[in-house]
Structure formats: structure tokens, C-alpha cells
Design a protein around this motif. Structure first.
Motif, short mmCIF file in Angstrom:
data_model
loop_
_atom_site.label_atom_id
_atom_site.label_comp_id
_atom_site.label_asym_id
_atom_site.label_seq_id
_atom_site.Cartn_x
_atom_site.Cartn_y
_atom_site.Cartn_z
N UNK A 66 15.45 -124.72 -18.04
CA UNK A 66 14.67 -125.05 -19.23
C UNK A 66 15.56 -125.23 -20.46
N UNK A 67 16.79 -124.70 -20.38
CA UNK A 67 17.67 -124.71 -21.55
C UNK A 67 18.57 -125.94 -21.62
N UNK A 68 18.85 -126.59 -20.46
CA UNK A 68 19.79 -127.72 -20.46
C UNK A 68 19.41 -128.71 -19.36
N UNK A 109 23.85 -121.56 -9.62
CA UNK A 109 23.70 -122.37 -10.83
C UNK A 109 24.68 -123.53 -10.81
N UNK A 110 24.17 -124.75 -10.98
CA UNK A 110 24.99 -125.97 -10.95
C UNK A 110 24.92 -126.66 -12.30
N UNK A 111 26.05 -126.78 -12.95
CA UNK A 111 26.13 -127.47 -14.24
C UNK A 111 26.94 -128.75 -14.03
N UNK A 112 26.28 -129.91 -14.14
CA UNK A 112 26.90 -131.18 -13.78
C UNK A 112 27.67 -131.80 -14.94
N UNK A 113 28.68 -132.59 -14.57
CA UNK A 113 29.43 -133.33 -15.58
C UNK A 113 28.53 -134.34 -16.28
N UNK A 114 28.88 -134.66 -17.52
CA UNK A 114 28.08 -135.62 -18.28
C UNK A 114 28.07 -136.99 -17.60
N UNK A 115 29.15 -137.34 -16.91
CA UNK A 115 29.22 -138.65 -16.24
C UNK A 115 28.16 -138.78 -15.15
N UNK A 116 27.80 -137.65 -14.52
CA UNK A 116 26.78 -137.68 -13.46
C UNK A 116 25.42 -138.05 -14.04
#
Length: 232
Positions: free
Chosen positions: A146-148, A215-222
Motif C-alpha cells: 500500500x505504501x509503494x 518483500x520484492x522491491x523492483x527497479x524503476x526500469x521494470x
């Protein structure tokens, strides 16, 4: 016929000697190693790992054997580090190398070499196909933070990588599911979805044991590439 059989036996014994010889080093030429392996496979009548078919087969592994080996890996890694963060990173690196190869195998066996190009489909693949291969069932939850917008979570309970590990008091917060996080990172990275993947304990009201959240935080390019793809 008898002489032919005895010559085969001598060749097979020679190949075994080559493999066990104390004078053999990692500097042995690759073609010599390959020919040695090929001779052994030819005369043993069995298929080696490379020649085995990729068709789906029995994939269960003894839980007690895995638990013993995994516990030994954790204990060895513990002697090489000075804190929990380093230990979890070491476990994650071990899982990462597995994840890189796991995607290739599952694409051949389960999906006829098809790979997902959209982020949500790739996450569903990890949540279902990868999880079933690793744990015999799909994960409990797949949700977006919900945060990002670039964060997603896969949650599950009673992962056996945390079941049979005796954690020392000074490492009470150790989460051995970092190994699973590494596998997930390897799968995603190999599929073209680079992300930072970490494992966390999350308390569950009314339950004695917390659930594990990957928890998976993806690169902006994705996200940029995903938004440029046509929907549907």
C-alpha cells in the motif's frame, strides 16, 4: 566376445581411475574430462545428468535429508560471518545461484520455454509454479504494498527452512527464509525483472508463530517497461 567384454571393463576401470586419481587437478583439459565422463556413461549403461530428458518426473526430496544439509550450510555460514545481516546475505547469495538455473528448467518443463514479459504474470509464476516446485503448494498470499507501487509481497507460513533450525540466542531474529528470498531474486533476475528481495517475519494475531513475507522491491526500469506494454 569375451575379449571385447574385458576390454570394455578395462576402459571403464581406467575412466574410474582417472576420476579418482590423486594427481587429477582442476587444470585437467576440458576435452579430457568430457571424454572421461562420456566413457563412464557409455559403459555404465546409464544416462548422465546432461543426457536425461527434461520431461516432468518425481521431484520430491527427503525432508530429513534436506533439513540436515540445510542446517549444515547455515552452521558453516555462521562461522564465516559476525552478525545476522551478513549471515542472511550469505544465505541469500546461496539461493540466488539456484534461482538463476531454476527458471530455465521450469520454463522447459512446465511452460514449453514460454516466459512472462509482464510483471504481474511473472509474480503469479513465482507465487504458483515456483512455489509448488519448492514446497509442493502455491504460496498463501500475493499482494502489492500500500505504501509503494514498486513493492510486492509473497507471504506464507511454516516454511520448512525455518522449522528445523536451532537459532542461537545472540541471533534470535535470524530468518533463514533469506535463502528462499535469494531463490526468488534469482528467478526474477533471470526473467528480466531485477529486484531487491528480502525475507521478514510478520506476526499473525492469534497464531503462535509469525508468517514469512518475501518483500520484492523492483527497479524503476521494470515499472517503466511494464507500463509501456499493451494491457491484456
Amino acid at each position: 566376445m569375451r575379449s571385447d567384454r574385458s576390454s570394455r571393463r578395462r576402459l571403464a576401470l581406467a575412466a574410474i581411475w582417472l576420476r579418482k586419481s590423486p594427481f587429477q587437478t582442476s587444470e585437467q583439459p576440458l576435452n579430457s574430462l568430457a571424454s572421461s565422463i562420456a566413457r563412464r556413461a557409455m559403459f555404465s549403461g546409464r544416462l548422465n545428468l546432461i543426457d536425461r530428458p527434461l520431461s516432468k518426473g518425481k521431484s520430491e526430496v527427503s525432508l530429513s535429508a534436506f533439513s540436515f544439509l540445510f542446517s549444515e550450510m547455515v552452521q558453516y555460514s555462521q562461522t564465516q560471518v559476525s552478525n545476522i545481516g551478513e549471515l542472511e546475505r550469505r544465505l541469500e547469495d546461496a539461493g540466488y545461484s539456484i534461482g538463476l538455473r531454476l527458471l530455465e528448467m521450469l520454463c522447459f518443463r512446465e511452460r514449453n520455454s514460454k516466459r512472462e514479459i509482464k510483471l504481474l504474470d511473472a509474480l503469479k509464476f513465482v507465487h504458483s509454479t515456483v512455489w509448488k516446485y519448492l514446497f509442493g503448494r502455491q504460496a498463501r498470499d500475493l499482494e502489492q504494498s500500500n505504501a509503494a507501487d514498486d513493492e510486492y509481497m509473497i507471504s506464507d507460513s511454516d516454511l520448512f527452512v525455518n522449522k528445523f533450525i536451532s537459532v542461537p540466542k545472540d541471533m534470535g531474529q535470524l530468518n533463514c527464509a533469506a535463502f528462499v528470498a535469494g531463490i526468488v531474486r534469482g528467478v526474477l533476475d533471470s526473467a528480466g525483472f531485477p529486484a531487491r528481495v528480502t525475507a521478514h517475519f510478520v506476526p499473525v494475531p492469534g497464531q503462535p508463530r509469525p508468517k514469512t513475507t518475501i518483500l520484492m522491491k523492483f527497479d524503476a526500469s521494470v515499472l517503466q517497461r511494464d507500463s509501456a506494454l499493451p494491457s491484456g
